[in-house]
Design a protein around this motif. Structure first.
Motif, PDB file in Angstrom:
ATOM      1  N   GLY B   7       0.853  -1.285   0.017  1.00  0.00           N
ATOM      2  CA  GLY B   7      -0.044  -0.079   0.161  1.00  0.00           C
ATOM      3  C   GLY B   7       0.806   1.098   0.247  1.00  0.00           C
ATOM      4  O   GLY B   7       0.536   1.938  -0.809  1.00  0.00           O
ATOM      5  N   SER B  54      -3.101   0.306  -4.224  1.00  0.00           N
ATOM      6  CA  SER B  54      -3.074   0.910  -2.628  1.00  0.00           C
ATOM      7  C   SER B  54      -4.273   0.495  -2.080  1.00  0.00           C
ATOM      8  O   SER B  54      -4.514   0.115  -1.064  1.00  0.00           O
ATOM      9  N   PHE B  55      -5.539   0.832  -2.634  1.00  0.00           N
ATOM     10  CA  PHE B  55      -6.759   0.733  -2.234  1.00  0.00           C
ATOM     11  C   PHE B  55      -7.163  -0.703  -1.979  1.00  0.00           C
ATOM     12  O   PHE B  55      -7.462  -1.268  -0.666  1.00  0.00           O
ATOM     13  N   LEU B  58      -4.985  -1.924   1.062  1.00  0.00           N
ATOM     14  CA  LEU B  58      -5.699  -1.537   2.316  1.00  0.00           C
ATOM     15  C   LEU B  58      -6.936  -2.460   2.804  1.00  0.00           C
ATOM     16  O   LEU B  58      -7.043  -3.150   3.797  1.00  0.00           O
ATOM     17  N   GLU B  59      -7.601  -2.972   1.586  1.00  0.00           N
ATOM     18  CA  GLU B  59      -8.522  -3.979   1.836  1.00  0.00           C
ATOM     19  C   GLU B  59      -8.035  -5.125   2.475  1.00  0.00           C
ATOM     20  O   GLU B  59      -8.590  -5.725   2.974  1.00  0.00           O
ATOM     21  N   PRO B  89     -12.356   0.591   4.611  1.00  0.00           N
ATOM     22  CA  PRO B  89     -11.633   1.760   4.055  1.00  0.00           C
ATOM     23  C   PRO B  89     -12.183   3.142   4.064  1.00  0.00           C
ATOM     24  O   PRO B  89     -11.489   4.270   4.454  1.00  0.00           O
ATOM     25  N   TRP B  90     -13.580   3.368   4.019  1.00  0.00           N
ATOM     26  CA  TRP B  90     -14.030   4.831   4.217  1.00  0.00           C
ATOM     27  C   TRP B  90     -14.724   5.180   5.333  1.00  0.00           C
ATOM     28  O   TRP B  90     -15.282   6.133   5.353  1.00  0.00           O
ATOM     29  N   GLY B  95      -8.436   6.546   5.073  1.00  0.00           N
ATOM     30  CA  GLY B  95      -9.078   5.581   3.822  1.00  0.00           C
ATOM     31  C   GLY B  95      -9.934   6.313   3.059  1.00  0.00           C
ATOM     32  O   GLY B  95     -10.159   6.076   1.870  1.00  0.00           O
ATOM     33  N   SER B  96     -10.778   7.322   3.481  1.00  0.00           N
ATOM     34  CA  SER B  96     -11.758   8.135   2.788  1.00  0.00           C
ATOM     35  C   SER B  96     -10.925   8.927   1.571  1.00  0.00           C
ATOM     36  O   SER B  96     -11.240   9.155   0.536  1.00  0.00           O
ATOM     37  N   LEU B  98      -8.036   7.978   0.354  1.00  0.00           N
ATOM     38  CA  LEU B  98      -7.751   7.141  -0.576  1.00  0.00           C
ATOM     39  C   LEU B  98      -8.832   6.789  -1.431  1.00  0.00           C
ATOM     40  O   LEU B  98      -8.438   6.794  -2.882  1.00  0.00           O
ATOM     41  N   LEU B  99      -9.902   6.576  -0.886  1.00  0.00           N
ATOM     42  CA  LEU B  99     -11.168   6.352  -1.826  1.00  0.00           C
ATOM     43  C   LEU B  99     -11.325   7.519  -2.865  1.00  0.00           C
ATOM     44  O   LEU B  99     -11.523   7.346  -4.195  1.00  0.00           O
ATOM     45  N   LEU B 102      -8.847   7.527  -5.456  1.00  0.00           N
ATOM     46  CA  LEU B 102      -8.911   6.580  -6.621  1.00  0.00           C
ATOM     47  C   LEU B 102      -9.766   6.614  -7.402  1.00  0.00           C
ATOM     48  O   LEU B 102      -9.962   6.607  -8.695  1.00  0.00           O
TER      49      LEU B 102
END
Lengths: 174, 663, 149
Positions: B7, B54-55, B58-59, B89-90, B95-96, B98-99, B102
């Motif tokens: 990640g 990367s996302f 994280l998952e 993630p969000w 994480g949010s 990152l979303l 993405l």
């Protein structure tokens, strides 16, 4: 009019920057400061009844400055604060009354808390927090500094540090 | 290869690639060399892959309970159910972002794909460059300030868990993604606008961004409605919109985007309003950044706020940057945009402009109301609150005008009025009057009666337009009405789709009026076996029990409800009201049981129960009329939007002899 | 009932185990206008915090005593200040937020009007861009050529 856009951007930026820089964004100033403290009389918690009687509270003509501390057994900062208050109570017990108000709590848990920290300053039981609302509380711990005439000098929201507590004591003893 | 390592590396890669993409776009623009542009387009795909990697990492970390990754340790727990882990993630700040990043890379890539057809080599680099710049910002925030993949030196055995409010409902999987798709989607028309202003080609971008704006708007609308529904189902207060600052932050871009959608049509038809449209889209996109700034800076108190930190300052700079770029460019070119033309108020353009006026004012009011406590504190140090009662009252007059304009607009033809139109307007006003009087006759309040009248008014407007078109086509071509309708609907997607959307909006306004005015909340403590008679319902408390679930402990008080009169129609059933206790929360979460019906919604919340002997329970009852229709209205609006966007199949051969009135 | 004892222990925030009073719809209507002091932006009607529960109880008691809504609101303002009201008072600085729709309409409307007037003026200007002299010359050119051989 469009050429004034830098001013708009700067104003917005300034407003938000100030908003982020505020030391205590969630702090609420008490409207009671400078006014007489609301009087009340509540039942004392069990260990204190022998010494102080069945009930206790703030009333006109007390003649003594009061540090009113609103606390609860489940409140973590209250645990750090309690020994500090106890120490100052031992030192200033003849000059200042340190009175605790236990809110949003069950008596059993409150008694456990008192036992755990060996608190000798009196605390009254305000299970649902009615008197807390009278004082406009919005969290625990909160401490109200009341001078000997019964006027509220300050409201301290959050945990008291030793320096701050000393400052308040000196303020009321002046 | 651990998830944390993967990640982190792919995140840095995404940042570097975005910077490269930006550099290539700048080179393509300054050197006027198409090869750099092609390289930038290819890079956009690589950036998307890096972000997806990367996302995915994280998952992967969350699903494998890898608590050496800081985000997982702080926001996940091994005891979370699978679906909660998938949406974690969000659930929190890093994480949010990152979303968001993405989705931004995905949009950039799509624009790169389509740029060949729609954007010339003067503008494509600027548009792509703007989108790359936005990406650079988001990846930079993560790499430097809010890193999801920080290594935890001594990984704990279990994480801190996810906010229970986000675990109660599956909507958590849907609403934030829709919202981000909408927010990020607005960056595309903004990028096109910047390109238009830089290249000094002020008209074509409006046609090119039609589809993009509508897509973003559609996502935003869907996100707002799903958010309302989620709030309604979950929070136990029986409402769907609290005018919370962060909710406001999502409706401000929606209002501005709606205004823009409509003024863009004026620019399409008449070439006017170019400067205003640049301003609208800049403000709309800035409003999305404003929303993310509010949630992550600690400037305003809100139930939606993420934890604040240094991130706030970054977002503030980004927000000011967006405003500076958009408004600065506009100021530079506005003197060049020399428009000439005539706009009569009693025409479609007039109605569209008036509508934009009200949408813009509404956005202004919401911004001011949200920020006013901060302004007051700066100026006088006093603390005030501006909340739902204020916004509800202020939105009524504005809403009424907007509904009136929504009906008139499509009825008025471009340029000016004629006798047919006057007849139509008269019919609509009659419907308005009849509807209002009907409501008053039924004993409803003035506000609700007016809402009924406005609904009838808008319904009449849509009916008249459709009927007129069908009649003309079938008469001039000699085909049956049904076929005429089918052909018209297929060839005039935009028009018919907007009819559907406007119908949905009118229905939503009606349900909002009903549900806000006639919502009733009551609370009573019942002994086990006792019955409560109220509002046409008979509620009996059956028992009090408990249940242990994987990540929480629940106290359950089943009740049996019977409707005893027409007022309580549709409520019959047995419901398990519950209080959820989560280990990380100090007080329990009251989760409502909602019973929908076509007429009323019945909302049962367990507030308190006897902890010692389990003999009594306190039940809160909320009865709200017509809420179900609000979700139906939202669905209709989204379907209408899809209809407009749906790629036209084999076009119905243009057999029109006479142009359709008002088209 | 052993699980209930377990529950009592599990509760991190113990509260007195007395049932709350019954609340009429009006209690919630009034509570909706008041802010919950301890929560992040919930009203006293929605919040489950101890303070909010007690506030609802106070509202119910005062309603039973026959107090009006304004008096009940005033009760809380006296203890918490204007901040406790979700509807900002219509005086002083907060008066402007009530006027914001008119201000917004005024500003945008004025801008729109100025813009449209300018656009119309420019349209008329281009319509009369041609000077009189040029029109005369055109007319002359368009006359039938009488003296052409």
């Amino acid at each position: 009019m469009l050429r004034f856009w830098p001013i708009l951007v700067l104003l917005l930026g300034g407003l938000f920057y100030w908003g982020m820089q505020r030391p205590n964004p969630n702090e609420l100033k008490s409207v009671l400061v400078g006014k007489p403290a609301p009087s009340f009389s509540l039942p004392l918690l069990e260990p204190y009844r022998a010494q102080y009687g069945p009930e206790m509270g703030v009333r006109a003509g007390l003649g003594k400055p009061v540090l009113l501390n609103i606390w609860a057994s489940w409140c973590i900062p209250c645990r750090t604060e309690a020994p500090l208050l106890e120490r100052f109570h031992q030192q200033y017990r003849d000059q200042v009354l340190i009175l605790g108000v236990n809110v949003q709590d069950s008596e059993a848990e409150a008694l456990k808390f008192i036992q755990q920290y060996g608190l000798t300053f009196p605390s009254v039981y305000d299970g649902r927090g009615r008197i807390g609302i009278e004082y406009g509380y919005y969290g625990v711990p909160e401490t109200f500094v009341i001078d000997r005439n019964g006027t509220v000098l300050a409201r301290h929201a959050g945990e008291l540090s030793e320096a701050q507590l000393r400052g308040y004591i000196e303020q009321v003893l002046r | 290869m651990t998830p944390g390592l993967l990640g982190g590396v792919s995140l840095v890669a995404a940042l570097i690639l975005s910077v490269l993409g930006l550099a290539l776009a700048v080179l393509a623009h300054t050197l006027r060399d198409g090869r750099y542009l092609e390289a930038a387009k290819r890079l956009s795909l690589l950036t998307l892959l890096a972000a997806a990697l990367s996302f995915g990492a994280l998952e992967w970390a969350i699903l494998t309970d890898d608590f050496s990754v800081s985000y997982v340790a702080n926001h996940s727990s091994a005891s979370n159910p699978l679906w909660v882990k998938l949406v974690t993630p969000w659930a929190a700040l890093e994480g949010s972002i990152l979303l968001w990043a993405l989705l931004q890379t995905a949009y950039t890539w799509l624009v790169g794909l389509r740029a060949g057809q729609s954007l010339d080599v003067w503008r494509a680099p600027v548009a792509l460059g703007t989108l790359f710049a936005v990406q650079v910002f988001f990846f930079a925030v993560m790499v430097f300030v809010a890193h999801p993949f920080d290594a935890v030196p001594n990984p704990p055995p279990d994480g801190l868990g996810t906010n229970p409010l986000l675990q109660n409902h599956w909507m958590m999987a849907v609403h934030p993604v829709l919202m981000y798709l909408g927010f990020v989607g607005l960056s595309v028309p903004f990028a096109y606008a910047v390109a238009a202003m830089v290249a000094r080609r002020y008209q074509s971008w409006i046609f090119e961004t039609r589809w993009w704006t509508l897509v973003a708007w559609g996502f935003l609308t869907a996100a707002i409605f799903t958010g309302k529904w989620w709030s309604y189902e979950i929070l136990g207060w029986g409402g769907y919109w609290a005018w919370d600052p962060v909710e406001n932050a999502s409706i401000i871009p929606w209002l501005l985007a709606t205004a823009f959608l409509h003024t863009a049509q004026v620019q399409e038809r008449k070439g006017l309003f170019k400067g205003w449209n640049f301003a609208f889209i800049t403000l709309a996109f800035a409003a999305t950044v404003f929303g993310t700034f509010l949630t992550r800076s600690g400037v305003i108190q809100s139930v939606h706020a993420f934890a604040s930190g240094p991130v706030g300052a970054w977002f503030l700079v980004f927000l000011l940057g967006v405003l500076a770029v958009g408004l600065g460019l506009l100021a530079r070119v506005s003197s060049e945009i020399r428009e000439a033309g005539e706009v009569r108020w009693r025409s479609r353009e007039g109605a569209l402009l008036a509508g934009a006026l009200f949408f813009g004012t509404f956005a202004f009011v919401v911004v001011l109301g949200t920020l006013w406590p901060l302004v007051v504190e700066v100026v006088s140090g006093a603390k005030v609150s501006v909340g739902a009662p204020f916004f509800n009252q202020v939105s009524v007059p504005l809403g009424i005008f907007m509904l009136l304009l929504m009906g008139i607009g499509p009825v008025l033809p471009w340029r000016n009025t004629n006798a047919q139109v006057v007849r139509n307007l008269a019919a609509m006003l009659v419907a308005l009057g009849v509807g209002t009087l009907l409501g008053l006759a039924l004993g409803l309040s003035l506000g609700v009666s007016l809402a009924i009248g406005l609904f009838a008014y808008n319904l009449t407007a849509i009916w008249l337009m459709v009927a007129q078109g069908v009649r003309e086509r079938s008469r001039s071509l000699g085909i049956p009405a049904g076929q005429a309708l089918w052909e018209l609907a297929s060839s005039h997607k935009r028009r018919f789709g907007s009819h559907i959307v406007h119908f949905g909006v009118a229905l939503a306004a009606l349900t909002i009026a009903f549900s806000q005015t006639y919502r009733v909340t009551e609370q009573k403590t019942l002994q086990v076996g006792e019955t409560w008679q109220t509002r046409g319902l008979e509620i009996r408390l059956l028992s009090i029990g408990a249940r242990e679930e994987s990540n929480r402990f629940a106290a359950i008080a089943p009740i049996e409800v019977r409707s005893t009169s027409r007022e309580g129609w549709g409520a019959d059933g047995r419901y398990e009201t519950r209080l959820n206790f989560y280990p990380q929360m100090s007080s329990p979460l009251a989760t409502p049981v909602v019973r929908y019906s076509l007429y009323n919604d019945y909302y049962f919340v367990l507030m308190q129960f006897d902890q010692e002997k389990g003999q009594w329970a306190t039940i809160k009852l909320i009865v709200t009329p017509m809420v179900l229709w609000l979700w139906v209205a939202g669905l209709i609006i989204v379907l209408g939007t899809l209809y407009i966007l749906w790629p036209a199949g084999a076009r119905v051969t243009s057999r029109q002899v006479s142009p359709m009135a008002g088209d | 009932m052993g699980w209930l004892l377990l529950l009592a222990l599990a509760l991190a925030q113990p509260s007195p185990n007395t049932p709350p009073p019954d609340f009429s719809p009006e209690v919630f209507e009034i509570a909706r206008e008041l802010r919950c002091p301890v929560c992040q932006g919930e009203s006293a009607a929605e919040s489950n915090a101890g303070i909010a529960v007690e506030m609802r109880r106070i509202i119910a008691e005062q309603l039973a005593q026959g107090k009006s809504r304004a008096e009940i609101r005033e009760f809380f303002v006296q203890r918490y200040g204007d901040w406790i009201l979700y509807e900002p008072p219509a005086r002083g600085l907060t008066l402007w937020v009530w006027l914001s729709p008119l201000v917004g309409l005024g500003l945008l409307g004025f801008g729109l009007w100025r813009y449209l007037a300018g656009v119309r003026a420019r349209a008329q200007l281009t319509a009369s861009d041609v000077s009189e002299e040029e029109i005369a010359r055109l007319e002359a050119e368009l006359q039938p050529r009488e003296r052409q051989p």
